[in-house]
Design an enzyme around this catalytic site. Structure first.
Site, PDB file in Angstrom:
ATOM      1  N   HIS A  40       1.497   4.290   7.454  1.00 49.17           N
ATOM      2  CA  HIS A  40       1.623   4.989   6.259  1.00 49.17           C
ATOM      3  C   HIS A  40       2.255   6.237   6.067  1.00 49.17           C
ATOM      4  O   HIS A  40       2.296   7.158   7.363  1.00 49.17           O
ATOM      5  CB  HIS A  40       0.234   4.912   5.558  1.00 49.17           C
ATOM      6  CG  HIS A  40      -0.251   3.732   5.258  1.00 49.17           C
ATOM      7  ND1 HIS A  40      -1.032   3.087   6.126  1.00 49.17           N
ATOM      8  CD2 HIS A  40      -0.242   2.737   4.194  1.00 49.17           C
ATOM      9  CE1 HIS A  40      -1.707   1.867   5.611  1.00 49.17           C
ATOM     10  NE2 HIS A  40      -0.906   1.689   4.360  1.00 49.17           N
ATOM     11  N   SER A  87       0.694  -1.186  -0.142  1.00 50.64           N
ATOM     12  CA  SER A  87       0.018  -0.137   0.046  1.00 50.64           C
ATOM     13  C   SER A  87       0.785   1.481  -0.045  1.00 50.64           C
ATOM     14  O   SER A  87       0.485   2.461  -0.620  1.00 50.64           O
ATOM     15  CB  SER A  87      -0.996  -0.249   1.405  1.00 50.64           C
ATOM     16  OG  SER A  87      -0.061  -0.148   2.399  1.00 50.64           O
ATOM     17  N   ASP A  92      -0.554   7.209  10.043  1.00 47.93           N
ATOM     18  CA  ASP A  92      -1.447   6.362  11.096  1.00 47.93           C
ATOM     19  C   ASP A  92      -0.242   5.605  11.799  1.00 47.93           C
ATOM     20  O   ASP A  92      -1.060   4.308  12.073  1.00 47.93           O
ATOM     21  CB  ASP A  92      -2.304   5.878  10.120  1.00 47.93           C
ATOM     22  CG  ASP A  92      -1.636   4.888   9.170  1.00 47.93           C
ATOM     23  OD1 ASP A  92      -0.381   5.043   8.609  1.00 47.93           O
ATOM     24  OD2 ASP A  92      -2.309   4.567   8.249  1.00 47.93           O
TER      25      ASP A  92
END
Length: 237
Positions: free
Chosen positions: A187, A11, A184
């Site tokens: 990320h 991600s 967070d």
């Protein structure tokens, strides 16, 4: 043909073309010299990436000069916490990285492969932004575990003679890295993206793929012969 720089990862790579993302900044940096191609798969670990890497790059035509391989954040998820399905044991993680890199090198023998370690983990940030409906009150990742996978990634790079970016260590050199670089706990913030972009540019420069080393795609405006533009194009073939 313009060479390509492929970004293959989870991600953190999938988000790389977002606003302020490290991939978008890289694409802008090489806008006249190379195509930056995104192959990011949110949630993937190396076990899954090793199975799909061939399919992921199958549609990429033309020469590929470099690939960044950026996995480990999900592999390092703790096996007894909320993200257990993403966990990959350390020894398998290393084997998977070797397999991914071997397949890429087989497809493009002169390819520059750059391994990127998982980033550090801000456990407080993970508790503030828990995974899905996890109400255990325990972070599903820890910085200590991420550090083990970071060192394993660097070990694979040394064994295979590949370049590596130790982003786990690099980010922790600055006090307050937890909130400065991670939005967070995992990320990247815009500042975190900037740090990674700068490290990737340095690694590419070390591989003789700097902006200065790559020819511009078609003549620059200032180099155009206004009386004979056709010759300017011919000289650039």
């Amino acid at each position: 043909m313009r060479p390509s720089i492929v970004l293959f990862g989870d991600s953190i790579t999938e988000e790389a073309f977002g606003e302020g993302g490290w991939g978008a900044t890289l694409a802008n940096h090489y806008s006249r010299s190379a195509d930056v191609v995104l192959r990011g798969y949110s949630g993937y670990n190396t076990r899954w990436a090793a199975r799909v890497v061939g399919r992921a790059v199958a549609s990429i035509a033309g020469p590929v000069s470099a690939v960044t391989v950026f996995f480990g954040a999900n592999d390092a998820a703790l096996p007894d916490r909320a993200c257990a399905l993403q966990h990959v044991p350390l020894a398998e993680y290393k084997d998977n990285l070797r397999a991914i890199c071997a397949l890429l090198k087989k497809r493009w023998p002169s390819l520059v492969v750059i391994l990127i370690t998982p980033p550090p983990v801000d456990e407080d940030g993970r508790l503030r932004y828990p995974y899905a409906h996890d109400f255990s009150g325990l972070p599903e990742r820890t910085n200590a575990a991420a550090g083990l996978y970071s060192r394993a990634c660097l070990e694979v790079a040394r064994q295979c003679g590949l370049r590596a970016i130790d982003i786990w260590s690099r980010m922790q050199r600055l006090p307050g890295w937890e909130k400065s670089f991670l939005r967070d706990g995992l990320h990247l913030t815009p500042r975190g993206n900037r740090v990674l972009f700068e490290e990737v540019v340095l690694a590419l420069k070390d591989a003789n793929l700097s902006l200065e080393a790559l020819p511009a795609d078609l003549p620059l405006f200032g180099d155009m012969d206004p009386d004979n533009p056709a010759k300017s194009f011919e000289d650039h073939e």
